[in-house]
Motif scaffolding. Structure first.
Motif, short mmCIF file in Angstrom:
data_model
loop_
_atom_site.label_atom_id
_atom_site.label_comp_id
_atom_site.label_asym_id
_atom_site.label_seq_id
_atom_site.Cartn_x
_atom_site.Cartn_y
_atom_site.Cartn_z
N ILE A 20 0.85 -1.19 0.00
CA ILE A 20 0.00 0.00 0.00
C ILE A 20 0.88 1.24 0.00
O ILE A 20 1.74 1.41 0.87
N ILE A 21 0.66 2.09 -0.96
CA ILE A 21 1.40 3.35 -1.09
C ILE A 21 0.38 4.48 -1.10
O ILE A 21 -0.63 4.40 -1.81
N ASN A 22 0.65 5.51 -0.33
CA ASN A 22 -0.32 6.59 -0.17
C ASN A 22 0.19 7.90 -0.76
O ASN A 22 1.38 8.19 -0.73
N CYS A 23 -0.76 8.68 -1.26
CA CYS A 23 -0.44 10.02 -1.75
C CYS A 23 -1.48 11.02 -1.30
O CYS A 23 -2.67 10.69 -1.26
N ALA A 24 -1.03 12.21 -0.96
CA ALA A 24 -1.93 13.28 -0.57
C ALA A 24 -1.70 14.47 -1.50
O ALA A 24 -0.58 14.69 -1.97
N TYR A 25 -2.75 15.21 -1.79
CA TYR A 25 -2.62 16.37 -2.66
C TYR A 25 -3.30 17.55 -2.00
O TYR A 25 -4.00 17.42 -1.01
N GLU A 26 -3.11 18.73 -2.59
CA GLU A 26 -3.54 19.94 -1.92
C GLU A 26 -4.92 20.44 -2.36
O GLU A 26 -5.70 20.91 -1.56
N ASN A 27 -5.20 20.40 -3.64
CA ASN A 27 -6.52 20.85 -4.06
C ASN A 27 -6.95 20.07 -5.29
O ASN A 27 -6.18 19.31 -5.85
N THR A 28 -8.17 20.23 -5.68
CA THR A 28 -8.72 19.40 -6.75
C THR A 28 -8.82 20.14 -8.07
O THR A 28 -9.63 19.85 -8.90
N ALA A 29 -7.95 21.12 -8.24
CA ALA A 29 -8.02 21.89 -9.48
C ALA A 29 -7.71 21.02 -10.69
O ALA A 29 -8.21 21.28 -11.78
N PHE A 30 -6.86 20.03 -10.49
CA PHE A 30 -6.48 19.18 -11.62
C PHE A 30 -6.92 17.76 -11.30
O PHE A 30 -6.40 17.15 -10.39
#
Lengths: 109, 112
Positions: A20-30
């Protein structure tokens, strides 16, 4: 350039286990999130990608799960095999691919 | 399945010489990129190319580097006067709409 934060940096999994590898992002503009896989000495290769209007996408043993409220998405590798040992990168679409350190996965027999 | 092809797979050159790395992107793609990866380090962005011009470049992409799309199929990276520290794997990539990119297998450049 919107960044994603990936964890862990390295992962050791027994053959047959789930990686399991996780990723977080800042906003949903893209709204597009691809994953790339790179074997040593080879070019990165697109592995699987997801749009946030879908909560999960599965291709063979690889599944992306998306949690829009938490702004996170994760890659699950079911029945991990030694041949899955590689470095994995998550990214955002609609911009140049930006490689961080990624997650170095080692699947041990 | 369409793929990005790069030639040569391995190039050895003397310091100070010029090298040209060649790439054939996927035919209907509009965005083109060069990256490099020094042994043991992460993949670094060099330059992106769209509509026959550079759209973005990194600090690495100095005056020693240039890119060209000489015809409808090829995309080249030229290093005018190679240095030892230019030794790396160079990857070309292309994208139809920037949602995702497709990478070649790379050219290993060794400067001696």
């Amino acid at each position: 350039q919107q960044q994603v934060k990936q964890s862990p940096q390295s992962l050791i999994v027994q053959k047959g286990g789930i990686s399991i590898i996780n990723c977080a992002y800042e906003n949903t503009a893209f709204d597009y999130f691809p994953w790339y896989q790179q074997f040593p000495g080879k070019g990165p290769a697109l592995l699987i990608a997801i749009r946030p209007d879908v909560s999960e996408k599965k291709e063979g043993r690889f599944t992306i799960s998306f949690n829009k409220s938490a702004k996170q998405f994760s890659l699950h590798i079911m029945d991990s095999q030694p041949g899955d040992s590689a470095t994995y990168f998550c990214d955002r679409g609609y911009q140049k691919v930006t490689f961080g350190i990624g997650t170095k996965l080692q699947v041990i027999p | 399945e369409p793929e990005v092809t790069q030639t040569p797979s391995h190039q050895v050159t003397q310091m100070g010489q010029e090298v040209i790395l060649r790439c054939v992107p996927i035919s209907n793609h509009l965005y083109f990129y060069w990256y490099r990866q020094i042994l043991g380090q992460k993949v670094e962005f060099l330059v992106s190319f769209y509509n026959n011009e550079i759209s973005e470049k990194s600090e690495i992409f100095d005056d020693q580097f240039s890119v060209e799309r000489p015809d409808g199929s090829n995309f080249t990276l030229k290093i005018r006067s190679t240095k030892l520290e230019d030794s790396a794997m160079y990857f070309c990539a292309s994208s139809e709409d920037r949602t995702e990119a497709f990478f070649g297998q790379g050219t290993r450049l060794t400067v001696v």
